[in-house]
Design a protein around this motif. Structure first.
Motif, PDB file in Angstrom:
ATOM      1  N   GLN A  68       0.339   6.134  -1.691  1.00 11.02           N
ATOM      2  CA  GLN A  68      -0.523   5.507  -2.692  1.00 11.02           C
ATOM      3  C   GLN A  68      -0.149   4.052  -2.957  1.00 11.02           C
ATOM      4  OE1 GLN A  68      -0.132   8.460  -5.862  1.00 11.02           O
ATOM      5  NE2 GLN A  68      -2.269   9.059  -5.545  1.00 11.02           N
ATOM      6  N   GLU A  69       1.058   3.652  -2.604  1.00  9.17           N
ATOM      7  CA  GLU A  69       1.492   2.270  -2.829  1.00  9.17           C
ATOM      8  C   GLU A  69       1.118   1.312  -1.696  1.00  9.17           C
ATOM      9  OE1 GLU A  69       5.310   1.500  -4.539  1.00  9.17           O
ATOM     10  OE2 GLU A  69       5.416   3.506  -5.428  1.00  9.17           O
ATOM     11  N   ILE A  70       0.623   1.837  -0.589  1.00  8.87           N
ATOM     12  CA  ILE A  70       0.231   0.953   0.516  1.00  8.87           C
ATOM     13  C   ILE A  70      -0.986   0.150   0.072  1.00  8.87           C
ATOM     14  CG2 ILE A  70      -0.479   0.786   2.936  1.00  8.87           C
ATOM     15  CD1 ILE A  70       0.689   3.664   3.292  1.00  8.87           C
ATOM     16  N   PRO A  71      -0.904  -1.174   0.134  1.00 13.10           N
ATOM     17  CA  PRO A  71      -2.033  -1.990  -0.327  1.00 13.10           C
ATOM     18  C   PRO A  71      -3.285  -1.816   0.535  1.00 13.10           C
ATOM     19  CG  PRO A  71      -0.030  -3.309  -0.134  1.00 13.10           C
ATOM     20  CD  PRO A  71       0.247  -1.990   0.521  1.00 13.10           C
ATOM     21  N   TYR A  72      -4.414  -2.033  -0.096  1.00 13.73           N
ATOM     22  CA  TYR A  72      -5.704  -2.045   0.580  1.00 13.73           C
ATOM     23  C   TYR A  72      -5.650  -3.031   1.748  1.00 13.73           C
ATOM     24  CZ  TYR A  72     -10.820  -2.453   0.946  1.00 13.73           C
ATOM     25  OH  TYR A  72     -12.120  -2.453   1.386  1.00 13.73           O
ATOM     26  N   GLY A  73      -6.167  -2.627   2.886  1.00 12.98           N
ATOM     27  CA  GLY A  73      -6.218  -3.506   4.043  1.00 12.98           C
ATOM     28  C   GLY A  73      -4.910  -3.662   4.791  1.00 12.98           C
ATOM     29  N   ARG A  74      -3.935  -2.812   4.500  1.00 14.60           N
ATOM     30  CA  ARG A  74      -2.632  -2.847   5.177  1.00 14.60           C
ATOM     31  C   ARG A  74      -2.327  -1.464   5.730  1.00 14.60           C
ATOM     32  NH1 ARG A  74       0.414  -7.233   3.191  1.00 14.60           N
ATOM     33  NH2 ARG A  74       1.717  -6.916   5.019  1.00 14.60           N
ATOM     34  N   VAL A  75      -1.408  -1.410   6.684  1.00 12.99           N
ATOM     35  CA  VAL A  75      -0.994  -0.134   7.274  1.00 12.99           C
ATOM     36  C   VAL A  75       0.518  -0.092   7.406  1.00 12.99           C
ATOM     37  CG1 VAL A  75      -3.144   0.215   8.562  1.00 12.99           C
ATOM     38  CG2 VAL A  75      -1.237  -0.984   9.651  1.00 12.99           C
TER      39      VAL A  75
END
Length: 130
Positions: free
Chosen positions: A19-26
């Motif tokens: 859930q902490e992975i930012p939008y647009g990142r992997v």
């Protein structure tokens, strides 16, 4: 079959980290495993995501845990029994602005140098230590 308390804690840790992975990142399965203190368990991270609930009433589900943002250590969207699963993950990532390409073998890939998210610790842990 009900999960043991240990298994439930592991699933929860995985879902909270994802859930902490930012939008647009992997990031990779292995990096999630590292962040939650079990670097030897990247495959189990994948299993947790495979068993993520479709039920919107579940505390952790496909709508509030961005499962699509976790790929393998080579930057490849992990193959599934059906290729449509990888294509679906690629489409969801592309909707976030992530460029997904296909390599010579037809594997769907994301460039970690452009879209990778590899913090040394989770933001939630940094905030707890303050």
């Amino acid at each position: 079959m009900a999960r043991t308390d240990e298994a439930e804690a592991f699933f929860c840790a995985v879902y909270c980290a994802v859930q902490e992975i930012p939008y647009g990142r992997v990031t990779s399965y292995g990096h999630i495993a590292l962040l939650i203190g079990t670097p030897q368990r990247p495959r189990q991270v994948g299993i947790c995501l495979k068993h993520l609930s479709q039920d919107e009433d579940s505390h952790f589900n496909h709508n509030n845990v961005p499962w699509q943002r976790v790929i393998n250590a080579k930057g490849i969207i992990s193959p599934r029994l059906q290729f449509e699963g990888a294509q679906n993950q690629a489409a969801v990532l592309e909707a976030e602005g992530v460029i997904v390409t296909a390599n010579a073998l037809g594997e769907l890939m994301v460039d970690f140098s452009e879209y990778g998210w590899f913090p040394n610790e989770l933001l939630s842990e940094v905030e707890e230590s303050k």
